[in-house]
Design a protein around this motif. Sequence first.
Motif, PDB file in Angstrom:
ATOM      1  N   ARG A  65       0.835  -1.205   0.000  1.00 50.71           N
ATOM      2  CA  ARG A  65       0.000   0.000   0.000  1.00 50.71           C
ATOM      3  C   ARG A  65       0.872   1.259   0.000  1.00 50.71           C
ATOM      4  NH1 ARG A  65      -2.391  -0.956   4.389  1.00 50.71           N
ATOM      5  NH2 ARG A  65      -4.035  -2.244   3.470  1.00 50.71           N
ATOM      6  N   LEU A  66       1.922   1.247   0.814  1.00 47.75           N
ATOM      7  CA  LEU A  66       2.798   2.418   0.893  1.00 47.75           C
ATOM      8  C   LEU A  66       3.495   2.675  -0.442  1.00 47.75           C
ATOM      9  CD1 LEU A  66       4.399   4.640   2.382  1.00 47.75           C
ATOM     10  CD2 LEU A  66       6.049   2.869   3.012  1.00 47.75           C
ATOM     11  N   TYR A  67       4.120   1.649  -0.994  1.00 53.74           N
ATOM     12  CA  TYR A  67       4.920   1.852  -2.198  1.00 53.74           C
ATOM     13  C   TYR A  67       4.063   2.099  -3.439  1.00 53.74           C
ATOM     14  CZ  TYR A  67       8.894   0.389   0.647  1.00 53.74           C
ATOM     15  OH  TYR A  67       9.855   0.315   1.624  1.00 53.74           O
ATOM     16  N   SER A  68       2.778   1.806  -3.351  1.00 52.56           N
ATOM     17  CA  SER A  68       1.880   2.153  -4.463  1.00 52.56           C
ATOM     18  C   SER A  68       1.746   3.667  -4.588  1.00 52.56           C
ATOM     19  CB  SER A  68       0.499   1.516  -4.269  1.00 52.56           C
ATOM     20  OG  SER A  68      -0.191   2.135  -3.184  1.00 52.56           O
ATOM     21  N   GLN A  69       2.157   4.405  -3.548  1.00 53.11           N
ATOM     22  CA  GLN A  69       2.083   5.864  -3.570  1.00 53.11           C
ATOM     23  C   GLN A  69       3.240   6.505  -4.340  1.00 53.11           C
ATOM     24  OE1 GLN A  69       1.813   7.309   0.484  1.00 53.11           O
ATOM     25  NE2 GLN A  69       0.419   5.670   1.078  1.00 53.11           N
ATOM     26  N   ILE A  70       4.269   5.727  -4.661  1.00 54.15           N
ATOM     27  CA  ILE A  70       5.380   6.297  -5.434  1.00 54.15           C
ATOM     28  C   ILE A  70       4.856   6.666  -6.809  1.00 54.15           C
ATOM     29  CG2 ILE A  70       7.703   5.938  -6.325  1.00 54.15           C
ATOM     30  CD1 ILE A  70       8.079   3.774  -4.192  1.00 54.15           C
ATOM     31  N   PRO A  71       4.910   7.928  -7.176  1.00 56.51           N
ATOM     32  CA  PRO A  71       4.292   8.339  -8.438  1.00 56.51           C
ATOM     33  C   PRO A  71       5.020   7.797  -9.662  1.00 56.51           C
ATOM     34  CG  PRO A  71       4.679  10.219  -6.976  1.00 56.51           C
ATOM     35  CD  PRO A  71       5.457   9.068  -6.420  1.00 56.51           C
ATOM     36  N   ALA A  72       4.247   7.464 -10.681  1.00 53.43           N
ATOM     37  CA  ALA A  72       4.844   7.181 -11.983  1.00 53.43           C
ATOM     38  C   ALA A  72       5.576   8.436 -12.434  1.00 53.43           C
ATOM     39  CB  ALA A  72       3.762   6.797 -12.981  1.00 53.43           C
ATOM     40  N   GLY A  73       6.683   8.259 -13.103  1.00 51.73           N
ATOM     41  CA  GLY A  73       7.457   9.412 -13.546  1.00 51.73           C
ATOM     42  C   GLY A  73       8.476   9.881 -12.539  1.00 51.73           C
ATOM     43  N   THR A  74       8.632   9.168 -11.418  1.00 54.39           N
ATOM     44  CA  THR A  74       9.687   9.506 -10.459  1.00 54.39           C
ATOM     45  C   THR A  74      11.040   9.205 -11.083  1.00 54.39           C
ATOM     46  OG1 THR A  74       8.286   9.091  -8.529  1.00 54.39           O
ATOM     47  CG2 THR A  74      10.657   8.918  -8.206  1.00 54.39           C
ATOM     48  N   HIS A  75      11.933  10.177 -11.044  1.00 54.86           N
ATOM     49  CA  HIS A  75      13.265   9.998 -11.626  1.00 54.86           C
ATOM     50  C   HIS A  75      14.284   9.454 -10.628  1.00 54.86           C
ATOM     51  CE1 HIS A  75      11.525  13.391 -14.120  1.00 54.86           C
ATOM     52  NE2 HIS A  75      11.746  12.456 -15.012  1.00 54.86           N
ATOM     53  N   VAL A  76      14.199   9.930  -9.384  1.00 54.72           N
ATOM     54  CA  VAL A  76      15.145   9.515  -8.345  1.00 54.72           C
ATOM     55  C   VAL A  76      14.350   8.993  -7.157  1.00 54.72           C
ATOM     56  CG1 VAL A  76      16.995  10.230  -6.786  1.00 54.72           C
ATOM     57  CG2 VAL A  76      16.831  11.239  -9.083  1.00 54.72           C
ATOM     58  N   LEU A  77      14.586   7.755  -6.802  1.00 57.72           N
ATOM     59  CA  LEU A  77      13.949   7.143  -5.640  1.00 57.72           C
ATOM     60  C   LEU A  77      14.997   6.990  -4.546  1.00 57.72           C
ATOM     61  CD1 LEU A  77      11.515   5.719  -4.310  1.00 57.72           C
ATOM     62  CD2 LEU A  77      12.296   3.592  -5.393  1.00 57.72           C
ATOM     63  N   ILE A  78      14.649   7.430  -3.345  1.00 60.54           N
ATOM     64  CA  ILE A  78      15.523   7.273  -2.176  1.00 60.54           C
ATOM     65  C   ILE A  78      14.789   6.432  -1.153  1.00 60.54           C
ATOM     66  CG2 ILE A  78      16.921   8.456  -0.447  1.00 60.54           C
ATOM     67  CD1 ILE A  78      16.421  11.060  -2.060  1.00 60.54           C
ATOM     68  N   SER A  79      15.390   5.356  -0.724  1.00 60.35           N
ATOM     69  CA  SER A  79      14.808   4.534   0.338  1.00 60.35           C
ATOM     70  C   SER A  79      15.928   4.155   1.295  1.00 60.35           C
ATOM     71  CB  SER A  79      14.134   3.284  -0.224  1.00 60.35           C
ATOM     72  OG  SER A  79      15.064   2.444  -0.898  1.00 60.35           O
ATOM     73  N   HIS A  80      15.562   3.826   2.526  1.00 57.88           N
ATOM     74  CA  HIS A  80      16.616   3.365   3.419  1.00 57.88           C
ATOM     75  C   HIS A  80      16.945   1.906   3.127  1.00 57.88           C
ATOM     76  CE1 HIS A  80      19.371   3.277   6.680  1.00 57.88           C
ATOM     77  NE2 HIS A  80      18.712   2.330   7.323  1.00 57.88           N
ATOM     78  N   THR A  81      15.941   1.106   2.924  1.00 62.88           N
ATOM     79  CA  THR A  81      16.168  -0.315   2.648  1.00 62.88           C
ATOM     80  C   THR A  81      16.440  -0.547   1.170  1.00 62.88           C
ATOM     81  OG1 THR A  81      15.278  -2.532   3.106  1.00 62.88           O
ATOM     82  CG2 THR A  81      13.764  -0.931   2.169  1.00 62.88           C
ATOM     83  N   PRO A  82      17.205  -1.572   0.833  1.00 61.79           N
ATOM     84  CA  PRO A  82      17.388  -1.925  -0.578  1.00 61.79           C
ATOM     85  C   PRO A  82      16.160  -2.680  -1.105  1.00 61.79           C
ATOM     86  CG  PRO A  82      19.164  -2.803   0.817  1.00 61.79           C
ATOM     87  CD  PRO A  82      18.048  -2.392   1.719  1.00 61.79           C
ATOM     88  N   PRO A  83      16.002  -2.719  -2.420  1.00 62.63           N
ATOM     89  CA  PRO A  83      15.028  -3.643  -2.994  1.00 62.63           C
ATOM     90  C   PRO A  83      15.585  -5.067  -2.908  1.00 62.63           C
ATOM     91  CG  PRO A  83      16.218  -2.543  -4.748  1.00 62.63           C
ATOM     92  CD  PRO A  83      16.704  -1.939  -3.453  1.00 62.63           C
ATOM     93  N   PHE A  84      14.705  -6.022  -2.873  1.00 66.98           N
ATOM     94  CA  PHE A  84      15.116  -7.416  -2.721  1.00 66.98           C
ATOM     95  C   PHE A  84      16.068  -7.839  -3.838  1.00 66.98           C
ATOM     96  CE2 PHE A  84      14.576 -11.975  -3.489  1.00 66.98           C
ATOM     97  CZ  PHE A  84      14.819 -12.484  -2.219  1.00 66.98           C
ATOM     98  N   SER A  85      17.160  -8.476  -3.433  1.00 65.18           N
ATOM     99  CA  SER A  85      18.153  -9.129  -4.310  1.00 65.18           C
ATOM    100  C   SER A  85      19.076  -8.141  -5.019  1.00 65.18           C
ATOM    101  CB  SER A  85      17.478 -10.045  -5.345  1.00 65.18           C
ATOM    102  OG  SER A  85      16.920  -9.304  -6.433  1.00 65.18           O
ATOM    103  N   ILE A  86      19.008  -6.858  -4.665  1.00 63.61           N
ATOM    104  CA  ILE A  86      19.879  -5.873  -5.303  1.00 63.61           C
ATOM    105  C   ILE A  86      20.746  -5.195  -4.235  1.00 63.61           C
ATOM    106  CG2 ILE A  86      19.974  -3.728  -6.627  1.00 63.61           C
ATOM    107  CD1 ILE A  86      17.426  -4.577  -8.023  1.00 63.61           C
ATOM    108  N   LEU A  87      22.022  -5.537  -4.221  1.00 66.86           N
ATOM    109  CA  LEU A  87      22.976  -4.933  -3.279  1.00 66.86           C
ATOM    110  C   LEU A  87      22.460  -5.015  -1.846  1.00 66.86           C
ATOM    111  CD1 LEU A  87      23.838  -1.756  -5.414  1.00 66.86           C
ATOM    112  CD2 LEU A  87      25.129  -3.901  -5.305  1.00 66.86           C
ATOM    113  N   ASP A  88      21.882  -6.168  -1.509  1.00 63.46           N
ATOM    114  CA  ASP A  88      21.257  -6.334  -0.182  1.00 63.46           C
ATOM    115  C   ASP A  88      21.840  -7.499   0.598  1.00 63.46           C
ATOM    116  OD1 ASP A  88      20.193  -8.450  -1.677  1.00 63.46           O
ATOM    117  OD2 ASP A  88      18.183  -8.248  -0.803  1.00 63.46           O
ATOM    118  N   GLN A  89      23.058  -7.909   0.250  1.00 64.93           N
ATOM    119  CA  GLN A  89      23.697  -9.007   0.950  1.00 64.93           C
ATOM    120  C   GLN A  89      25.019  -8.576   1.576  1.00 64.93           C
ATOM    121  OE1 GLN A  89      23.792 -11.934  -2.328  1.00 64.93           O
ATOM    122  NE2 GLN A  89      22.620 -13.289  -0.996  1.00 64.93           N
ATOM    123  N   THR A  90      25.308  -9.132   2.732  1.00 68.08           N
ATOM    124  CA  THR A  90      26.620  -8.972   3.343  1.00 68.08           C
ATOM    125  C   THR A  90      27.549 -10.026   2.754  1.00 68.08           C
ATOM    126  OG1 THR A  90      25.678  -8.119   5.397  1.00 68.08           O
ATOM    127  CG2 THR A  90      27.883  -9.094   5.527  1.00 68.08           C
TER     128      THR A  90
END
Length: 225
Positions: A133-158
Amino acid sequence: MAMPENRRLRTRPAEHLTIVALSDTHELHRETDVPDGDLVIHAGDFTMFSKSAAVILDFNDWLAELPHRWKICIPGNHEFFLESDHSRRKLISNATILINEGIEILGLRIWGSPTTPLYGGAFGLSSERDRVRLYSQIPAGTHVLISHTPPFSILDQTPGSEHNAGCRQLLDAVIRVKPMLHVFGHVHGGYGTLSTPDTLFMNVALMGQYGDLANRPVVVRLPAI
């Protein structure tokens, strides 16, 4: 498409915007060598569980000393002081704080979220349905996304671990929105960049595994829109 709660910051036309990105400084901001640029982004965890009011105020003073024209911060899972009372944003007066909202700079639409899947951390949403529900609020056309957590499977492993600490629901949102740039941190061992045909992903966590600042801020240039 207009962004919800959008704020527009404009200046003279420019061809590129130089972005300096960092995260997870954990009270060691004054030990950080921040390169020059137009916009500095801090992707969260600038405190250690918000225990020191003096550190929070010093972080704000440090932001004021940076020469960058624009400064954006999102909280991380350590920034309880911002989660419990959003009016405390005024403690960080020298940067724009984004908490599930957006801003526009030189035509670049930027959206930031502090949310992680962590239960018990600041801005944690352990419910998958709530994160969808939260991430559905990210508008289409966003050029730069900033999040604290990584998306799954992308630069998210130690290194040495097979555990992916990123968020699947955030990954789905990134696939939908296709931002030019996605900046995040949180997983200290995931520091680095990954380029795909749609998005440049940057894990900019500076904290190393031994509690020192093992990494450097990442610099990227994006075309002004």
